[in-house]
Design an enzyme around this catalytic site. Structure first.
Site, PDB file in Angstrom:
ATOM      1  N   HIS A 168       0.805 -19.775   9.706  1.00 52.03           N
ATOM      2  CA  HIS A 168       0.229 -18.725   8.856  1.00 52.03           C
ATOM      3  C   HIS A 168      -1.292 -18.772   8.910  1.00 52.03           C
ATOM      4  O   HIS A 168      -1.887 -19.831   8.736  1.00 52.03           O
ATOM      5  CB  HIS A 168       0.687 -18.896   7.399  1.00 52.03           C
ATOM      6  N   ARG A 209      12.642 -20.081  -1.702  1.00 51.04           N
ATOM      7  CA  ARG A 209      11.337 -20.741  -1.735  1.00 51.04           C
ATOM      8  C   ARG A 209      11.393 -21.910  -2.718  1.00 51.04           C
ATOM      9  O   ARG A 209      11.120 -21.760  -3.909  1.00 51.04           O
ATOM     10  CB  ARG A 209      10.253 -19.726  -2.120  1.00 51.04           C
ATOM     11  N   LYS A 241     -11.569  13.273   7.417  1.00 50.74           N
ATOM     12  CA  LYS A 241     -11.229  14.592   7.989  1.00 50.74           C
ATOM     13  C   LYS A 241     -12.277  15.111   8.972  1.00 50.74           C
ATOM     14  O   LYS A 241     -11.936  15.757   9.957  1.00 50.74           O
ATOM     15  CB  LYS A 241     -11.012  15.610   6.866  1.00 50.74           C
ATOM     16  N   MET A 288      -8.813  11.055  -9.577  1.00 50.15           N
ATOM     17  CA  MET A 288      -7.598  10.550  -8.919  1.00 50.15           C
ATOM     18  C   MET A 288      -7.278   9.148  -9.424  1.00 50.15           C
ATOM     19  O   MET A 288      -8.179   8.413  -9.828  1.00 50.15           O
ATOM     20  CB  MET A 288      -7.832  10.516  -7.396  1.00 50.15           C
ATOM     21  N   ASP A 331      -5.085  22.467   5.347  1.00 55.47           N
ATOM     22  CA  ASP A 331      -5.510  22.394   3.944  1.00 55.47           C
ATOM     23  C   ASP A 331      -5.785  23.769   3.348  1.00 55.47           C
ATOM     24  O   ASP A 331      -5.325  24.101   2.264  1.00 55.47           O
ATOM     25  CB  ASP A 331      -6.802  21.574   3.815  1.00 55.47           C
ATOM     26  N   ALA A 384     -18.346  18.813  -0.658  1.00 53.84           N
ATOM     27  CA  ALA A 384     -18.731  19.398   0.631  1.00 53.84           C
ATOM     28  C   ALA A 384     -18.144  18.615   1.792  1.00 53.84           C
ATOM     29  O   ALA A 384     -18.635  18.682   2.908  1.00 53.84           O
ATOM     30  CB  ALA A 384     -20.252  19.447   0.736  1.00 53.84           C
ATOM     31  N   ALA A 431     -12.144  18.729   2.834  1.00 52.32           N
ATOM     32  CA  ALA A 431     -11.353  19.668   2.027  1.00 52.32           C
ATOM     33  C   ALA A 431     -12.242  20.762   1.447  1.00 52.32           C
ATOM     34  O   ALA A 431     -11.840  21.925   1.351  1.00 52.32           O
ATOM     35  CB  ALA A 431     -10.628  18.923   0.906  1.00 52.32           C
ATOM     36  N   LYS A 460       7.910 -17.962  14.358  1.00 52.38           N
ATOM     37  CA  LYS A 460       7.394 -17.140  13.257  1.00 52.38           C
ATOM     38  C   LYS A 460       5.888 -17.353  13.127  1.00 52.38           C
ATOM     39  O   LYS A 460       5.424 -18.491  13.100  1.00 52.38           O
ATOM     40  CB  LYS A 460       8.056 -17.507  11.925  1.00 52.38           C
ATOM     41  N   GLU A 513      15.437 -15.800   1.489  1.00 51.45           N
ATOM     42  CA  GLU A 513      14.571 -16.958   1.701  1.00 51.45           C
ATOM     43  C   GLU A 513      14.451 -17.675   0.370  1.00 51.45           C
ATOM     44  O   GLU A 513      13.933 -17.107  -0.603  1.00 51.45           O
ATOM     45  CB  GLU A 513      13.183 -16.537   2.189  1.00 51.45           C
ATOM     46  N   ARG A 521     -26.128  18.259   1.225  1.00 52.70           N
ATOM     47  CA  ARG A 521     -24.822  18.524   1.855  1.00 52.70           C
ATOM     48  C   ARG A 521     -24.262  19.869   1.389  1.00 52.70           C
ATOM     49  O   ARG A 521     -23.651  20.602   2.148  1.00 52.70           O
ATOM     50  CB  ARG A 521     -23.823  17.403   1.536  1.00 52.70           C
TER      51      ARG A 521
END
Length: 526
Positions: free
Chosen positions: A141, A53, A312, A450, A350, A386, A389, A168, A51, A413
């Site tokens: 769009h 542009r 979970k 993480m 787990d 708690a 996991a 489209k 494409e 908890r």
């Protein structure tokens, strides 16, 4: 170029691809020379067409440059000159813009993209017949939301009635369930259709085009350099998602979470699927409301799911049948849809992966007792978190004879889980001074540390000297701050990668009915 894109797509990789859906590389560049360079890169990457542009070019001479772009392109072309009012960069007058698209059509472009709002003017200013070679894509769009199925149906009818060769439309995902309406429209379309949902929640609309019969999908040459939100790279489409192998009978699997893009599961399972020729695809599924997700995607095509933070426990309530161990834990991380009746079966893999990894770590560090009992027997086992996991590890450790302590930001908890398994509860802030004995085991089951928040840790380094082994369920990054500091404090460490691999073995076998390719899994993860 003599062939239209669909013919080229069919001639490419004959015999090795299960679908005719094309991969289009959107090219955004400041200059024509840069655009020509990107065309070569697109061909090398495995794209079927590009494409171009035009609205991204800082300056160009239409009379000369359009012909250069067509003649020197090694792939079929799609010319787009997107105005600002439809999410593009062109700010000039309409007549000049549409004249350039006419010129591209006359000079041999394979596809032209004209907005639905402009198509009437495009026709009225056009004298003579459209070249048969050029396919007119009429597009719409929506950068705000995804309309109802009824409204989408009437939009498609309007685009069709405008004289489009190819319909489209692109919408924006506010929820992953929005994508279901796009699949519904695509699979029932009587004309070639390009339909996708923008944003991370819409990712599967781009990957599953071949399953539902989409004409093409867009794949970028480079991660992050996208022409619309949520575009995957061509590299990922071809090598991560095995795009060429997807078809109407491909089964859909995925990891449900929020956040979820960090997960390595798609790499693991798709490689394994490919290695044995299993007709399935595994994707990231960014889910806000898991109950709504399962109500929407209830067909047996959606065959199996891994489930991660924070769903979970909620996933357990969505199951028709639950493994007794998962019921005791109160959380599932694996859901499989029975092909016979579409019922959902939930289980928890787990705790097996994590507890086995921790036991192996203790044996490796010579802390294991001489008897056949678990090296966890009698140990003080501190679980941070708690949630799903945390429950899994607490249950697993208790089953192995450990004395379990639950530490959580919210003490209530922690107390609730401790009561359920016959353990002790402390708040996370108390953990700094909690060391009734040395040689304890610590297991972090929260997302603290993480990516992208890699500088965070659930436990201060000073407190880590009282632990003989520290495990972190986080595996992106592999070596979290918690693990680095635990190692410095002299503890044996076990990474989340070990748990990830261990729990994946069982999930793969439940998804496919085939033995897990353990060596392949380890090779991929390492």
């Amino acid at each position: 170029m003599e062939l239209v894109a669909s013919e080229v797509g069919l001639k490419m990789e004959t015999g090795t691809r299960r679908n005719q859906t094309l991969i289009c590389a959107p090219l955004m560049a400041d200059t024509v020379d840069q655009m020509l360079s990107l065309m070569q890169k697109a061909k090398q990457s495995g794209a079927d067409l590009v494409e171009i542009r035009l609205d991204s070019l800082k300056s160009f001479n239409a009379a000369i440059d359009v012909e250069i772009l067509i003649k020197r392109c090694p792939l079929p072309t799609l010319f787009t000159y997107r105005p600002v009012w439809e999410g593009g960069q062109y700010e000039g007058d309409e007549k000049s813009r549409l004249d350039v698209l006419h010129l591209a059509m006359e000079l041999g472009a394979d596809h032209i993209d004209v907005e639905l709002k402009a198509v009437e003017e495009f026709y009225s200013s056009f004298h003579g017949n459209k070249p048969a070679k050029c396919k007119l894509i009429v597009s719409s769009h929506n950068y705000h939301n995804t309309p109802s199925a009824e409204d989408l149906g009437s939009l498609v009818a309007r685009i069709q009635a405008s004289g489009a060769d190819i319909v489209k439309f692109a919408t924006t995902a506010q929820d992953i369930t929005d994508v279901a309406r796009i699949f519904q429209i695509t699979v029932h379309s009587q004309v070639p259709i390009i339909a996708m949902v923008m944003g991370e929640r819409g990712l599967m609309s781009r990957i599953l085009c071949p399953k539902f019969g989409g004409y093409l999908t867009f794949g970028t040459l480079e991660s992050g350099k996208v022409s619309a939100p949520g575009q995957p790279t061509i590299e990922d489409l071809l090598n991560l998602y095995n795009f060429r192998q997807l078809g109407p009978d491909t089964k859909i699997y995925g990891i449900i979470g929020k956040p979820v893009s960090h997960s390595k599961s798609p790499k693991l399972y798709n490689e394994a699927f490919k290695s044995v020729g299993f007709n399935g695809v595994f994707m990231h599924l960014l889910v806000d409301d898991i109950e709504k997700f399962f109500q929407t995607y209830s067909s047996t095509d959606f065959a199996g799911f891994s489930c991660t933070i924070p769903h979970k426990e909620a996933a357990l309530k969505c199951c028709d049948e639950i493994d007794p161990v998962a019921k005791s834990i109160g959380a599932v991380n694996c859901l499989v849809r029975r092909p016979t009746d579409g019922k959902l079966f939930g289980c928890n893999t787990d705790y097996v992966g994590a507890i086995t990894a921790i036991e192996d770590g203790l044996r490796d560090s010579h802390h294991a007792s001489i008897s056949n009992e678990s090296p966890l027997a009698g140990k003080l086992f501190v679980v941070v978190g708690a949630g799903g996991a945390g429950k899994a590890l607490a249950y697993g450790a208790k089953q192995k004879g450990a004395r379990v302590v639950i530490a959580n930001r919210t003490y209530e908890r922690a107390r609730e889980l401790a009561d359920a398994i016959g353990g002790q509860a402390v708040s996370l802030s108390e953990l700094e001074s909690f060391h009734p004995e040395d040689g304890m085991i610590l297991a972090n089951t929260t997302s603290i540390g993480m990516q992208p928040k890699v500088d965070e840790t659930p436990v201060a380094q000073e407190a880590l000297k009282h632990y003989s082994l520290v495990f972190d369920a986080v595996y992106t990054p592999k070596y979290t701050r918690l693990l680095r500091e635990a190692e410095e404090a002299g503890a044996q460490i076990v990474t989340g990668v070990e748990m990830f691999i261990g729990q994946a073995y069982e999930q793969y076998e439940r998804f496919t009915g085939l033995p897990a390719p353990k060596e392949l899994f380890r090779r991929i993860v390492s």
